[in-house]
Write a protein that holds these residues in place. Structure first.
Motif: not given
Length: 265
Positions: A146, A151, A156, A181, A185
């Motif tokens: 994180r 990204a 993910a 999430e 992501t």
């Protein structure tokens, strides 16, 4: 360029024998040849065939350089992956219990090799039904990613692993949060939806009795699988099982029977 073709395996097998003859079994050249052949076999899914060569390389690097050398640690990580794919849980645990503390100290907690080893360790903890331990291990990985790689598809996939473990542990709220999430992501990074991530999220929604949303998510996952020609394998079977369970919960017995029969070999 041979890629991961059968010709590559044949060529690298010849290199192993050649370096064994010319340089000997304790040479760097022989270790590199074994490592290369093991990697080629791994890419082709020939895990059992790859293990002896990966193990030889790891043992040789350890003898030549010691446990704390990066080459040794990476080779042991690769060996643990192979053993895990073969279901050799005790061997995976043996390797990672020794390697992980050293990797954290030598590589630091942020390096990809350390994170990959932690995710593998969490997978083994899950197989051993140590769900709390697996979630603790994955929480460390999530915290690092994180901060450093939010990204990324890797993040993910970590979130998806969290969702699967939390579902197995009965933490439906945690599983749903991580699953949503993960899907978001992956889509933000790639511009696409992942059938695998959607299937896990659909399973979570199903267990949470959010049947309408589960149906939409699982149907989308199935459509993506069909479009990609992926109507086989473990992930497809899992999605079909979820769709069958969904049909049962809705009282659609014929549809449930059709789905469950689809899973039969």
């Amino acid at each position: 360029v041979l890629g991961d073709s059968a010709e590559e395996v044949q060529l690298k097998s010849q290199v192993v024998e050649r370096t064994r003859t010319v340089f000997g079994e304790e040479s760097k050249a022989f270790g590199e040849a074994c490592q290369g052949l093991g990697a080629a076999l791994l890419r082709r899914g020939r895990y059992a065939d790859a293990v002896p060569f990966a193990a030889t390389a790891a043992a040789l690097w350890r003898k030549l350089y010691g446990l704390e050398h990066p080459d040794t640690l990476v080779a042991l990580n690769n060996l643990a992956i192979l053993e895990g794919n073969l279901g050799h849980g005790a061997r995976v645990a043996e390797i990672l219990r020794e390697v992980l503390p050293v990797e954290k100290r030598i590589f630091g907690p942020d390096r990809g090799d350390t994170l990959a080893a932690q995710r593998l360790w969490a997978r083994q903890q899950e197989r051993d039904a140590d769900f709390a331990g697996a979630l603790t291990t994955l929480a460390e990985v999530v915290a690092v990613q994180r901060r450093t790689a939010a990204a990324s598809t890797s993040f993910a996939y970590t979130l998806n692993q969290v969702a699967a473990v939390a579902l197995a542990a009965g933490d439906l709220a945690g599983a749903e949060s991580a699953g949503r999430e993960a899907v978001a992501t992956f889509q933000a990074v790639t511009g696409e939806r992942s059938s695998w991530l959607l299937s896990i999220l659909g399973g979570v929604l199903l267990q949470s009795d959010k049947l309408d949303e589960a149906a939409a998510v699982l149907t989308e996952a199935a459509a993506l699988e069909r479009a990609a020609g992926q109507n086989e394998g473990a992930f497809h079977a899992e999605n079909v099982h979820f769709l069958g369970d969904l049909a049962l919960r809705r009282g659609e017995r014929d549809e449930a029977r059709r789905r469950f029969e689809e899973r039969l070999p």
